[in-house]
Design an enzyme around this catalytic site. Sequence first.
Site, PDB file in Angstrom:
ATOM      1  N   ASP A 125       0.780  -1.132   0.017  1.00 44.21           N
ATOM      2  CA  ASP A 125       0.060   0.102  -0.025  1.00 44.21           C
ATOM      3  C   ASP A 125       0.958   1.323   0.170  1.00 44.21           C
ATOM      4  OD1 ASP A 125      -2.058   1.709   0.225  1.00 44.21           O
ATOM      5  OD2 ASP A 125      -2.800   1.086   1.867  1.00 44.21           O
ATOM      6  N   ALA A 126       1.263   1.567  -1.073  1.00 41.03           N
ATOM      7  CA  ALA A 126       2.368   2.786  -1.307  1.00 41.03           C
ATOM      8  C   ALA A 126       1.611   3.805  -2.052  1.00 41.03           C
ATOM      9  CB  ALA A 126       3.464   2.287  -2.068  1.00 41.03           C
ATOM     10  N   LYS A 127       0.348   3.655  -2.879  1.00 38.45           N
ATOM     11  CA  LYS A 127      -0.194   4.836  -3.413  1.00 38.45           C
ATOM     12  C   LYS A 127       0.745   5.642  -4.350  1.00 38.45           C
ATOM     13  CE  LYS A 127      -3.779   5.050   0.138  1.00 38.45           C
ATOM     14  NZ  LYS A 127      -3.085   4.346   1.068  1.00 38.45           N
ATOM     15  N   ARG A 128       1.553   4.914  -4.919  1.00 41.02           N
ATOM     16  CA  ARG A 128       2.514   5.611  -5.712  1.00 41.02           C
ATOM     17  C   ARG A 128       1.778   6.169  -7.092  1.00 41.02           C
ATOM     18  NH1 ARG A 128       5.674   5.908  -1.930  1.00 41.02           N
ATOM     19  NH2 ARG A 128       7.489   4.506  -1.752  1.00 41.02           N
TER      20      ARG A 128
ATOM     21  N   THR B 210      -0.743  -0.335  -4.478  1.00 44.21           N
ATOM     22  CA  THR B 210      -1.796   0.470  -4.809  1.00 44.21           C
ATOM     23  C   THR B 210      -1.203   1.691  -5.339  1.00 44.21           C
ATOM     24  OG1 THR B 210      -1.112   1.539  -2.524  1.00 44.21           O
ATOM     25  CG2 THR B 210      -2.839   0.000  -2.691  1.00 44.21           C
TER      26      THR B 210
END
Length: 163
Positions: free
Chosen positions: A64-67, A94
């Site tokens: 869950d890095a939302k890169r 993510t």
Amino acid sequence: MPGSAKAIKHLEAFSQAIIEAATGLVPAIKLQVAFFEQHGPEGLRILSRLAIEAKQRELLVIMDAKRGDIGTTAQAYAEAWLGPDAIFAADAMTLNPYLGFESLEPFIHRARQTLSGVFILARTSNPGSADLQQLMIDGKPAWAHVAVGLEKMVKEQILQAQN
């Protein structure tokens, strides 16, 4: 204090407890990357080791890095995070599409190469998301336009895979 010897010790112990508790009970673990990044290089080493151990225990690893970024920066993130040979060895991660759909392409390309997955946010639950995601554009909230664009991307990817 993040990054201190005491914090690293607790992060390692917590990570070990989580992996042991998850093994045999769930198919995947979703690791919130920020909680490892805040501890600096040692935190990232723990994250990398945790991903490797999870895979050895036959757990899928979702980072869950939302890169989300553009061009070669996005490609570098994708190579660092996606696939069995990546330094952080994620099965999926993510992504944040709000830099534009082209910002997702290096991740999607890498995911296809490595048989990895991506989770792309369109609408989030945090209260501040309304600042942008709920803005009305042509009678629909911005997040709905993102969802339509993502649907188009998925359909294109399916067509490419079939050819």
